[in-house]
Design an enzyme around this catalytic site. Structure first.
Site, PDB file in Angstrom:
ATOM      1  N   HIS A 183       0.926  -1.162  -0.103  1.00  5.28           N
ATOM      2  CA  HIS A 183      -0.020  -0.048   0.058  1.00  5.28           C
ATOM      3  C   HIS A 183       0.859   1.211   0.020  1.00  5.28           C
ATOM      4  CE1 HIS A 183      -3.512  -2.211   0.817  1.00  5.28           C
ATOM      5  NE2 HIS A 183      -3.000  -2.896   1.615  1.00  5.28           N
ATOM      6  N   ASP A 208      -1.748  -0.981  -4.054  1.00  6.42           N
ATOM      7  CA  ASP A 208      -2.625   0.292  -4.472  1.00  6.42           C
ATOM      8  C   ASP A 208      -1.322   1.508  -4.256  1.00  6.42           C
ATOM      9  OD1 ASP A 208      -2.709   0.696  -1.546  1.00  6.42           O
ATOM     10  OD2 ASP A 208      -4.718   0.184  -1.499  1.00  6.42           O
TER      11      ASP A 208
HETATM   12  O1  9MR Z   1     -10.070  -3.360   2.509  1.00  7.64           O
HETATM   13  C1  9MR Z   1     -10.452  -3.739   3.755  1.00  7.64           C
HETATM   14  C2  9MR Z   1     -11.444  -2.918   4.419  1.00  7.64           C
HETATM   15  O2  9MR Z   1     -12.616  -3.051   3.445  1.00  7.64           O
HETATM   16  C3  9MR Z   1     -11.889  -3.214   5.777  1.00  7.64           C
HETATM   17  O3  9MR Z   1     -12.500  -2.380   6.333  1.00  7.64           O
HETATM   18  C4  9MR Z   1     -10.376  -3.264   6.601  1.00  7.64           C
HETATM   19  C5  9MR Z   1     -10.566  -3.718   8.023  1.00  7.64           C
HETATM   20  O4  9MR Z   1      -9.493  -4.032   8.676  1.00  7.64           O
HETATM   21  O5  9MR Z   1      -9.586  -4.136   5.901  1.00  7.64           O
HETATM   22  C6  9MR Z   1      -9.248  -3.700   4.712  1.00  7.64           C
HETATM   23  O6  9MR Z   1      -8.238  -4.514   4.212  1.00  7.64           O
HETATM   24  C7  9MR Z   1      -7.036  -4.704   4.970  1.00  7.64           C
HETATM   25  C8  9MR Z   1      -6.341  -6.172   4.548  1.00  7.64           C
HETATM   26  O7  9MR Z   1      -7.276  -7.121   4.948  1.00  7.64           O
HETATM   27  C9  9MR Z   1      -5.008  -6.184   5.293  1.00  7.64           C
HETATM   28  N1  9MR Z   1      -3.977  -5.277   4.962  1.00  7.64           N
HETATM   29  C10 9MR Z   1      -4.591  -3.787   4.812  1.00  7.64           C
HETATM   30  C11 9MR Z   1      -5.862  -3.590   4.326  1.00  7.64           C
HETATM   31  C12 9MR Z   1      -6.276  -2.258   4.140  1.00  7.64           C
HETATM   32  O8  9MR Z   1      -6.820  -1.895   5.452  1.00  7.64           O
END
Ligand code: 9MR
Length: 453
Positions: free
Chosen positions: A242, A273
């Site tokens: 990220h 991203d």
């Molecule tokens: O994209 C995900 C988001 O919809 C959720 O609310 C969030 C909750 O923890 O998690 C996001 O995905 C994460 C992923 O599971 C682990 N790495 C970081 C991602 C972005 O927060």
């Protein structure tokens, strides 16, 4: 078996494309799927890779969304639907409906599935958040076993453990209820996953591990090297990637990927991203993956900007309206121009530099429960940098160390000595690093002393 998995998935995707084109030719009514080389998935498959996206089950009824998903991607990762709170909302009651929906959507279209994630400090259901100690360890292992068993044969790779290391310069494990069950919780999770599904690749997945010179990257590297040396079943490392202004794409990213690969694991870019979606940066990321033979593929964390967890940063390959962005063209070009890589030479593990002068101090924080405690020890260098350290700690009578992390130890009872491991001996002037241990008994008033060099 595991090594053949990605190739098989790529072949399946290509075979589907071929069959679709044939059907279109005969019936003269169907639109033939895009030929290889004109979509992300097909171009990646030509290079023996996958190109995936994080997918949300509730969006599968949005045809604008599924049109892009089905056209462009040959791998999916459920964005939230395989997480612990989704799959085991009440202890012992498993719920797979939304995850199955994504898996069925993907597999019926020849896409492979990455499972995300079996053990994590975050997105735990309430019942698990309230657990600790051996009951939590048992519940975590049961969760890993049940979920990996349910998806056996359907998931090509699992993020077995997610985000278990702390940010910053400590190189320490992240404190969590899982970590407090004992430092071996990660390897225990991997062993349970292997026992439940011997065909899936088992990955450790984390963020801010992209820059080779960062302590967190080195700490994960040391763990993976240790796992490989001791035969803990780990097959791959996921780099979430990220990227944004606070955590930019590093120029040594390829070194990070190739260095991990040289340990004998696959590497995967799992949640890509990029704030602002710079075409040049997207291109570099894809080129770096293609340059490393064991980089299996790239997953972007969402399809359109509006699907992103960071929508305001417009970090993805498609606009909210579904149009291809310049970054999309850059990625496709990189995939099509990529050459078939050869394995890079093995990177020697980092060595501990020779000791130098300087002083240090140590401070301890204790988390005590009935019958045991976890101590986190912070080692801070004085006015000059140090290159190695030794901490001495005297435990109260009746306390015994059961496991430790980020330090070598001599002695489990009474006076114990702790020295740095390869990656945390060097501490800059005024900077700190941490190690920790778990013990039976009570901590009492621990007073550590530190010697440098
Ligand atoms: O994209 C995900 C988001 O919809 C959720 O609310 C969030 C909750 O923890 O998690 C996001 O995905 C994460 C992923 O599971 C682990 N790495 C970081 C991602 C972005 O927060």
């Amino acid at each position: 078996m595991r090594n053949a998995t990605w190739k098989a998935a790529s072949r399946a995707a290509l075979a589907l494309t071929g069959a679709g084109a044939l059907a279109a030719g005969m019936a003269m009514v169907l639109v033939a799927p895009a030929a290889a080389g004109t979509t992300l998935g097909a171009s990646a498959a030509e290079k023996g890779r996958y190109f995936g996206a994080a997918v949300a089950a509730y969006k599968l009824s949005d045809s604008a969304y599924t049109t892009i998903l089905n056209r462009e991607f040959n791998s999916v990762t459920p964005e939230n639907e395989m997480k612990i709170d989704a799959t085991e909302p009440q202890q012992g009651q498993f719920s797979y409906g939304q995850a199955d929906q994504i898996v069925n959507h993907a597999r019926s279209r020849g896409m492979s599935v990455r499972g995300h994630t079996l053990a994590w400090h975050s997105q735990q259901p309430g019942w698990m958040q309230n657990m600790s100690g051996s009951a939590l360890r048992q519940a975590m292992l049961n969760h890993v076993t049940q979920v990996a068993t349910h998806f056996r044969g359907q998931v090509v790779a699992w993020d077995v453990v997610n985000e278990a290391f702390a940010d910053g310069s400590s190189g320490a494990r992240r404190d969590s209820n899982l970590q407090r069950t004992g430092n071996d919780w990660i390897e225990a999770a991997f062993r349970a996953a292997r026992a439940a599904d011997s065909g899936a690749k088992l990955c450790y997945n984390d963020y801010n591990t992209d820059n080779w010179s960062h302590a967190k990257t080195q700490a994960v590297y040391a763990m993976v090297r240790d796992f490989k040396q001791r035969g803990v079943p780990i097959d791959c490392v996921g780099f979430q990637s990220h990227f944004n202004s606070g955590s930019p794409y590093p120029s040594n990213y390829r070194t990070t990927l190739s260095s991990f690969a040289a340990l004998g694991v696959d590497v995967q870019i799992t949640e890509l991203d990029i704030e602002g979606a710079s075409a040049a940066t997207y291109r570099s990321v894809v080129e770096d993956c293609l340059a490393v033979a064991r980089c299996n593929g790239v997953t972007v964390w969402g399809i359109r900007d509006s699907d992103s967890w960071r929508a305001s940063q417009t970090p993805l390959l498609f606009t909210s309206g579904g149009a291809k962005k310049p970054a999309y063209d850059a990625v496709l070009a990189a995939l099509n121009n990529g050459t078939t890589p050869t394995d890079p030479p093995t990177t020697p593990p980092p060595t501990t530099p020779p000791p130098g002068p300087g002083g240090c101090t140590a401070a301890v924080a204790v988390n005590q429960w009935t019958g045991g405690f976890v101590a986190t020890v912070k080692v801070t260098a004085g006015s000059s940098a140090i290159t190695s350290w030794t901490v001495t700690l005297t435990l109260p009578l009746g306390s015994t160390v059961t496991n430790a992390w980020n330090a070598n130890r001599s002695g489990d009872t009474g006076t114990t000595n702790w020295t740095n491991v390869a990656y945390n001996g060097r501490v800059g002037a005024g900077q700190s690093t941490e190690f920790g241990f778990q013990a039976n008994g009570t901590a009492g008033g621990l007073t550590p002393t530190c010697a440098a060099g």
